[in-house]
Motif scaffolding. Structure first.
Motif, mmCIF file in Angstrom:
data_model
loop_
_atom_site.group_PDB
_atom_site.id
_atom_site.type_symbol
_atom_site.label_atom_id
_atom_site.label_comp_id
_atom_site.label_asym_id
_atom_site.label_seq_id
_atom_site.Cartn_x
_atom_site.Cartn_y
_atom_site.Cartn_z
ATOM 1 N N GLY A 130 0.815 -1.209 0.000
ATOM 2 C CA GLY A 130 0.000 0.000 0.000
ATOM 3 C C GLY A 130 0.847 1.256 0.000
ATOM 4 N N LEU A 131 1.903 1.241 0.793
ATOM 5 C CA LEU A 131 2.824 2.383 0.820
ATOM 6 C C LEU A 131 3.509 2.558 -0.538
ATOM 7 C CD1 LEU A 131 4.400 1.763 4.338
ATOM 8 C CD2 LEU A 131 2.765 3.575 3.711
ATOM 9 N N PHE A 132 3.901 1.442 -1.142
ATOM 10 C CA PHE A 132 4.536 1.491 -2.455
ATOM 11 C C PHE A 132 3.569 2.063 -3.487
ATOM 12 C CE2 PHE A 132 6.243 -0.946 -6.290
ATOM 13 C CZ PHE A 132 7.300 -0.079 -6.499
ATOM 14 N N ALA A 133 2.314 1.606 -3.455
ATOM 15 C CA ALA A 133 1.303 2.095 -4.399
ATOM 16 C C ALA A 133 1.170 3.611 -4.299
ATOM 17 C CB ALA A 133 -0.039 1.419 -4.135
ATOM 18 N N HIS A 134 1.105 4.121 -3.087
ATOM 19 C CA HIS A 134 0.977 5.566 -2.898
ATOM 20 C C HIS A 134 2.203 6.319 -3.402
ATOM 21 C CE1 HIS A 134 -2.396 4.451 -0.326
ATOM 22 N NE2 HIS A 134 -2.794 5.697 -0.457
ATOM 23 N N SER A 135 3.353 5.718 -3.297
ATOM 24 C CA SER A 135 4.586 6.412 -3.675
ATOM 25 C C SER A 135 4.834 6.439 -5.179
ATOM 26 C CB SER A 135 5.791 5.762 -2.979
ATOM 27 O OG SER A 135 6.131 4.526 -3.587
ATOM 28 N N ILE A 136 4.144 5.586 -5.952
ATOM 29 C CA ILE A 136 4.466 5.487 -7.382
ATOM 30 C C ILE A 136 3.458 6.164 -8.302
ATOM 31 C CG2 ILE A 136 5.869 3.406 -7.136
ATOM 32 C CD1 ILE A 136 3.445 1.795 -8.169
ATOM 33 N N VAL A 137 2.386 6.734 -7.741
ATOM 34 C CA VAL A 137 1.395 7.383 -8.602
ATOM 35 C C VAL A 137 1.411 8.897 -8.393
ATOM 36 C CG1 VAL A 137 -0.123 5.392 -8.845
ATOM 37 C CG2 VAL A 137 -0.482 6.974 -6.947
ATOM 38 N N THR A 168 -1.108 10.830 -9.405
ATOM 39 C CA THR A 168 -2.480 11.117 -8.997
ATOM 40 C C THR A 168 -3.125 9.808 -8.559
ATOM 41 O OG1 THR A 168 -2.609 12.887 -10.648
ATOM 42 C CG2 THR A 168 -4.697 12.090 -9.725
ATOM 43 N N PRO A 169 -3.555 9.713 -7.307
ATOM 44 C CA PRO A 169 -4.181 8.473 -6.842
ATOM 45 C C PRO A 169 -5.496 8.218 -7.563
ATOM 46 C CG PRO A 169 -3.799 10.012 -5.012
ATOM 47 C CD PRO A 169 -3.468 10.726 -6.266
ATOM 48 N N PRO A 170 -5.882 6.957 -7.682
ATOM 49 C CA PRO A 170 -7.173 6.652 -8.304
ATOM 50 C C PRO A 170 -8.322 7.164 -7.446
ATOM 51 C CG PRO A 170 -6.202 4.677 -7.373
ATOM 52 C CD PRO A 170 -5.185 5.763 -7.238
ATOM 53 N N ASP A 171 -9.422 7.463 -8.096
ATOM 54 C CA ASP A 171 -10.624 7.921 -7.403
ATOM 55 C C ASP A 171 -11.427 6.697 -6.957
ATOM 56 O OD1 ASP A 171 -12.679 9.443 -6.385
ATOM 57 O OD2 ASP A 171 -13.612 9.804 -8.339
ATOM 58 N N HIS A 172 -10.959 6.093 -5.887
ATOM 59 C CA HIS A 172 -11.602 4.889 -5.347
ATOM 60 C C HIS A 172 -11.544 4.989 -3.830
ATOM 61 C CE1 HIS A 172 -12.359 0.681 -4.376
ATOM 62 N NE2 HIS A 172 -12.717 0.479 -5.632
ATOM 63 N N PRO A 173 -12.640 4.714 -3.139
ATOM 64 C CA PRO A 173 -12.655 4.891 -1.680
ATOM 65 C C PRO A 173 -11.715 3.963 -0.916
ATOM 66 C CG PRO A 173 -14.672 3.814 -2.425
ATOM 67 C CD PRO A 173 -13.932 4.248 -3.653
ATOM 68 N N ARG A 174 -11.229 2.902 -1.534
ATOM 69 C CA ARG A 174 -10.387 1.944 -0.817
ATOM 70 C C ARG A 174 -8.899 2.061 -1.143
ATOM 71 N NH1 ARG A 174 -12.758 -2.260 1.879
ATOM 72 N NH2 ARG A 174 -10.853 -1.994 3.069
ATOM 73 N N PHE A 175 -8.514 2.999 -1.990
ATOM 74 C CA PHE A 175 -7.097 3.099 -2.336
ATOM 75 C C PHE A 175 -6.238 3.400 -1.110
ATOM 76 C CE2 PHE A 175 -3.306 5.440 -3.853
ATOM 77 C CZ PHE A 175 -2.726 4.412 -4.577
ATOM 78 N N ASP A 176 -6.709 4.264 -0.237
ATOM 79 C CA ASP A 176 -5.892 4.672 0.910
ATOM 80 C C ASP A 176 -5.529 3.521 1.834
ATOM 81 O OD1 ASP A 176 -5.613 7.285 0.103
ATOM 82 O OD2 ASP A 176 -7.263 8.017 1.333
ATOM 83 N N ASP A 177 -6.427 2.553 2.029
ATOM 84 C CA ASP A 177 -6.100 1.448 2.934
ATOM 85 C C ASP A 177 -5.637 0.184 2.204
ATOM 86 O OD1 ASP A 177 -8.784 1.038 2.056
ATOM 87 O OD2 ASP A 177 -9.212 -0.191 3.799
#
Length: 161
Positions: free
Chosen positions: A107-114, A116-125
């Motif tokens: 999850g941390l890696f996903a946040h670091s490589i984009v 603009t985060p996707p518009d999805h309510p579950r991306f953060d967790d």
């Protein structure tokens, strides 16, 4: 361009009292993994290389996706930090790489490589079976040092109960 499909393993079974790395998927996780494989095929998000943690739940998730590509099972991806994931990805050779791993690192890696985060309510967790598809404007993975463009994001529960 290079494409990464970054997936967290499907829901695992905590009831068996096994060591963490040996935990299998539970029934919901099995359904989610199968549904995620269907989604990947329907969208045409098919890898030509797979980097997978050696843990039982990631291996089982991969099997249930029913996607075939040269696969490397890596002990170093088990509970890997974002830095370890980035190092593993920089050694990849495929144009589209599926990387299967674990939270919290994935999850941390996903946040670091984009960018603009996707518009999805579950991306953060980044829940179980969360899958991010991201494109990078590079010709070789060893050049990975910038953020990529989010293409898609889904979680297993989007397709199964």
């Amino acid at each position: 361009m290079k494409r990464l499909i970054l997936m967290r393993h499907a829901k695992s079974d905590w009831s068996l009292g096994q060591p963490d790395s040996a935990r299998p998927l539970n029934a919901r996780g099995q359904r989610s993994a199968e549904a995620m494989g269907d989604w990947l095929r329907e969208k045409g998000y098919l890898p030509d290389q797979i980097l997978c943690s050696s843990a039982q739940r990631t291996r089982e998730t991969l099997d249930l996706l029913r996607i075939t590509a040269p696969t490397s099972y890596q002990k170093g991806l088990y509970l890997a930090t974002p830095d370890k994931m980035r190092k593993a990805l920089r050694k990849a050779k495929g144009d589209t790489v599926l990387m299967l791993g674990h939270n919290p690192g994935i999850g941390l890696f996903a946040h670091s490589i984009v960018a603009t985060p996707p518009d999805h309510p579950r991306f953060d967790d980044y829940p179980t079976c969360a899958t991010l598809v991201v494109d990078f404007p590079i010709t070789a993975w060893k050049a990975l040092d910038a953020q990529g463009e989010t293409v898609d994001f889904a979680v297993g529960r989007d397709f199964s109960d």
